[in-house]
Design a protein around this motif. Sequence first.
Motif, PDB file in Angstrom:
ATOM      1  N   ALA A   1      30.437  35.617  32.914  1.00 41.07           N
ATOM      2  CA  ALA A   1      30.296  36.970  33.455  1.00 41.07           C
ATOM      3  C   ALA A   1      28.982  37.632  33.022  1.00 41.07           C
TER       4      ALA A   1
ATOM      5  N   GLU B   1      25.620  38.292  35.345  1.00 38.11           N
ATOM      6  CA  GLU B   1      25.392  39.391  36.291  1.00 38.11           C
ATOM      7  C   GLU B   1      24.412  40.415  35.700  1.00 38.11           C
TER       8      GLU B   1
ATOM      9  N   LEU C   1      21.838  32.314  40.028  1.00 35.95           N
ATOM     10  CA  LEU C   1      22.862  33.030  40.803  1.00 35.95           C
ATOM     11  C   LEU C   1      22.537  32.977  42.296  1.00 35.95           C
TER      12      LEU C   1
ATOM     13  N   ALA D   1      33.873  32.754  40.737  1.00 33.23           N
ATOM     14  CA  ALA D   1      32.571  33.425  40.742  1.00 33.23           C
ATOM     15  C   ALA D   1      32.495  34.561  41.767  1.00 33.23           C
TER      16      ALA D   1
ATOM     17  N   ASN E   1      31.673  38.210  40.778  1.00 25.38           N
ATOM     18  CA  ASN E   1      30.301  38.647  40.517  1.00 25.38           C
ATOM     19  C   ASN E   1      29.784  39.481  41.703  1.00 25.38           C
TER      20      ASN E   1
END
Length: 492
Positions: free
Chosen positions: A325, A328, A379, A410, A413
């Motif tokens: 996490a 992000e 990402l 995911a 996110n």
Amino acid sequence: MPHALLALDQGTTSSRAIVFDADCRVLSIAQQELPQNYPQPGWVEHDAKEIWRGQLACAQQAIAQAGLTAQGIAAIGITNQRETTVLWDRATGEPLAPAIVWQDRRTASLCSELKAAEHEALFRQRTGLVLDPYFSGTKLRWLLDTIPDARRRAERCELAFGTIDSWLVWQLTGGRVHVSDISNASRTLMCNIHTGDWDDELLAILAIPRAVLPRICRSSEVIAETDASLFGAPVRIAGIAGDQQAALFGQTCFAPGRVKNTYGTGCFALAHTGREAPASRHGLITTRAAQLDNTAGFALEGSVFVGGAVVQWLRDGLGLIRSAADIEALAASVPDTGGVHLVPAFTGLGAPYWNADARGAIVGLTRGSGAAHIARAALESIALQSAELVLAMQADSPQAMSELRVDGGACANNLLMQMQADLLGIPVVRPVVQETTALGAAALAGLAVGVWPDATAFASSWQCERVFTPAISRDEAATRLASWRSAVQRTL
Ligand SMILES: Nc1ncnc2c1ncn2[C@@H]1O[C@H](COP(=O)(O)OP(=O)(O)O)[C@@H](O)[C@H]1O
Ligand SMILES: O=P(O)(O)OC[C@H](O)CO
């Protein structure tokens, strides 16, 4: 009549069991990590007995945590990592070898031989798949070639092959039932997706005896009862689907043009195509959707092998973040990647490239590039790879896609979901229940035992949690995709 449903979700990295009520609310969850074994470069194995033990323990725990007994469970739905291949002895129930996981590349040379012998067009036409080590057929062939006496024993009906759904049903029924549902069977390179049966010509090419294969069943029907010793009383097994088809169902994507993407270890985008089985012209595969009745349904699918796994690599390989996490905030600390692309082709590339030899790369580094740029590029690579799948679907499909439904670990996110909407130019829709895979399996089981009268009644319980709306111009999105594609070219 009991209305609670138990979903067994046997995934690549963990086994989970979830109890749902008839309003699709989660009553309890139990989960166990599953160790990954990498005995050689490119090989990935699981211990099939460990899978069973872990899955059973989770199921027992989830029932107890929900304050129920076996009598309170209307039915079990099974969903599973697909393609992973188990071969076991019918007499003893002992696996003959470790399970060969879907990510395992050991049969790459066998696939090349089959291509060189010009078999690919036939496999493609009958199975909807490409000749890639991803699928079960060459994995089973490898086991039969490698284990002494295995092929002869398979011919004599002494051995059983199964994907994880088959293996779990075998164990749950004390070895009485050997089945696989059509959505799992369609991932094996041995099943003709148009007839829904094993294909003798393909079996002959792969040198696999029919006697080793399970019976193919529908995804929603009462298949068997569990052995009474496991949960204190028998429970009906009434749903089975591969995890991606279960998620498609759980997202209520039953109609042509409905598309979902699951962001887990890999990313799997599926678009329902109704009764049509279109052949992709853009590097996707065709697969069977979960089947409720006598009507066959199909889906176009694109698979990204490394999705959320790139975040794990940032955590465990590079030590840039402490938990998944955390990516992000780190990625959001810079406005863009500063021209950096990270192509996570750690195990080759899946759709639409299908290149087993591609390897990962970070390109576009300058003296100003820092950890945040690399995190953002990682990402963005999840969104870019997924965008390529959905754009290929749009190019293949006559139906317009109005939105993308998302699930998987995911999808929590928000930055990733915004990137996805920006790249695709359509809204990205996240549901309240993000355990869509397990929900799909529970729904398939619930429909078979009358918890809902039909799929529409189940669909009315689906609720949206948040919509991500595209916020960049289409020109800007096209520029980002073009830049990504040139980075990918450097890894091929
Ligand atoms: N907040 C997050 N941001 C980005 N990736 C995440 C986040 N949370 C989890 N992930 C990634 O999602 C994956 C886990 O999702 P899950 O659906 O449980 O996977 P699987 O079913 O494939 O085991 C991991 O690869 C993890 O790195
Ligand atoms: O277990 P998952 O969620 O990584 O899904 C694996 C897929 O079914 C492989 O095809």
